[in-house]
Design a protein around this motif. Structure first.
Motif, short mmCIF file in Angstrom:
data_model
loop_
_atom_site.label_atom_id
_atom_site.label_comp_id
_atom_site.label_asym_id
_atom_site.label_seq_id
_atom_site.Cartn_x
_atom_site.Cartn_y
_atom_site.Cartn_z
N TRP A 55 -30.83 -9.66 20.03
CA TRP A 55 -29.65 -9.22 19.64
C TRP A 55 -29.44 -7.88 19.34
N GLN A 56 -28.26 -7.32 19.48
CA GLN A 56 -27.80 -6.06 19.40
C GLN A 56 -27.14 -5.73 18.05
N SER A 57 -27.29 -4.71 17.43
CA SER A 57 -26.57 -4.08 16.40
C SER A 57 -26.39 -2.55 16.40
N GLY A 58 -25.14 -2.25 17.02
CA GLY A 58 -25.04 -0.81 17.15
C GLY A 58 -25.75 -0.43 18.40
N LYS A 59 -26.54 0.57 18.35
CA LYS A 59 -27.46 1.00 19.40
C LYS A 59 -28.64 0.55 19.22
N THR A 60 -28.87 -0.22 18.57
CA THR A 60 -30.41 -0.93 18.43
C THR A 60 -30.24 -2.30 18.98
N VAL A 61 -31.20 -2.57 19.55
CA VAL A 61 -31.61 -4.22 19.98
C VAL A 61 -32.93 -4.41 19.38
N TYR A 62 -32.94 -5.74 18.77
CA TYR A 62 -33.95 -6.63 18.24
C TYR A 62 -34.28 -7.49 19.20
N VAL A 63 -35.83 -7.86 19.28
CA VAL A 63 -36.28 -8.85 20.04
C VAL A 63 -37.50 -9.55 19.41
N VAL A 64 -37.37 -10.97 19.20
CA VAL A 64 -38.12 -11.73 18.40
C VAL A 64 -38.67 -12.77 19.56
N SER A 65 -40.03 -12.87 19.27
CA SER A 65 -40.84 -13.92 20.13
C SER A 65 -41.06 -15.03 19.01
N HIS A 66 -40.89 -16.35 19.75
CA HIS A 66 -41.10 -17.48 18.96
C HIS A 66 -42.39 -17.82 18.71
N ASN A 67 -43.50 -17.21 19.70
CA ASN A 67 -44.95 -17.40 19.38
C ASN A 67 -45.71 -15.98 19.64
N ASP A 68 -46.80 -16.04 19.20
CA ASP A 68 -47.78 -15.00 19.23
C ASP A 68 -48.22 -14.63 20.67
N VAL A 69 -47.72 -13.68 20.99
CA VAL A 69 -47.86 -13.14 22.64
C VAL A 69 -49.05 -12.02 22.75
N PRO A 70 -50.30 -12.09 23.25
CA PRO A 70 -51.01 -11.09 23.21
C PRO A 70 -50.69 -9.92 23.91
N SER A 71 -49.98 -9.75 24.91
CA SER A 71 -49.43 -8.83 25.74
C SER A 71 -48.07 -9.04 26.22
N ASN B 44 -16.06 -3.25 15.55
CA ASN B 44 -16.68 -1.97 15.94
C ASN B 44 -18.07 -2.22 16.00
N PRO B 45 -18.53 -2.37 17.48
CA PRO B 45 -19.91 -2.29 17.79
C PRO B 45 -21.00 -1.54 17.11
N GLU B 46 -20.51 -0.38 16.60
CA GLU B 46 -21.26 0.53 15.98
C GLU B 46 -21.52 0.25 14.64
N ASP B 47 -20.88 -0.97 14.00
CA ASP B 47 -20.91 -1.62 12.62
C ASP B 47 -22.40 -2.31 12.57
N PRO B 48 -23.16 -1.66 11.65
CA PRO B 48 -24.54 -2.10 11.67
C PRO B 48 -24.75 -3.72 11.26
N ASP B 49 -23.74 -3.90 10.49
CA ASP B 49 -23.38 -5.29 10.16
C ASP B 49 -23.06 -6.49 11.11
N VAL B 50 -22.86 -5.91 12.34
CA VAL B 50 -22.21 -6.53 13.58
C VAL B 50 -23.32 -7.10 14.16
N HIS B 51 -23.76 -8.33 14.74
CA HIS B 51 -24.95 -8.73 15.40
C HIS B 51 -24.37 -9.55 16.69
N ILE B 52 -24.78 -8.82 17.78
CA ILE B 52 -24.15 -9.39 19.15
C ILE B 52 -25.55 -9.81 19.81
N ILE B 53 -25.42 -11.23 20.13
CA ILE B 53 -26.70 -12.05 20.92
C ILE B 53 -26.64 -11.59 22.32
#
Length: 128
Positions: A56-72, A25-34
């Motif tokens: 990655w996606q978890s349900g209808k939420t998307v998370y984005v992480v930068s590996h570096n500090d990016v000013p803009s 179930n992609p709506e499951d908050p414990d499922v993370h889709i890269i």
């Protein structure tokens, strides 16, 4: 005797090895889709094969992480029709996820777009 040994072995394994469940179930908050990202970064220097962002996606939420500090940086979620669903513009702190949402929108293939003023253009798609 061998039945007693088998019973003890199964009891031991059941207590030592925790049970794990998976959900389709992609709506499951414990499922993370890269979200596979592709694109270009801001300069022509030699780069590793890994882009400096993860998503990655978890349900209808998307998370984005930068590996570096990016000013803009701008993270944008586009609907299947190309309309902006959610957007974040600002400073990206290394390894601190930014949360974007597509809640309340129809099913389909959405696009995550990552851009910077220096010329970074990275994108990936995900489905709701």
């Amino acid at each position: 005797m061998k039945y007693l040994f088998m019973l003890l072995a199964m009891f031991f394994m059941a207590n030592v090895m925790p049970a794990q469940a998976e959900s389709d179930n992609p709506e499951d908050p414990d499922v993370h889709i890269i979200i596979k990202l592709e694109g270009e970064t801001e300069d022509d220097r030699n780069k590793s094969l890994i882009l400096p962002y993860e998503a990655w996606q978890s349900g209808k939420t998307v998370y984005v992480v930068s590996h570096n500090d990016v000013p803009s940086v701008t993270y944008t979620v586009l609907s299947p029709s190309g309309a902006v669903v959610d957007c974040y513009t600002g400073f990206a702190t290394a390894m601190q996820p930014v949360t974007l949402t597509a809640a309340g929108h129809e099913s389909g293939v959405y696009t995550l777009l990552i851009t910077t003023p220096a010329g970074t253009y990275i994108y990936g798609t995900f489905s709701l």
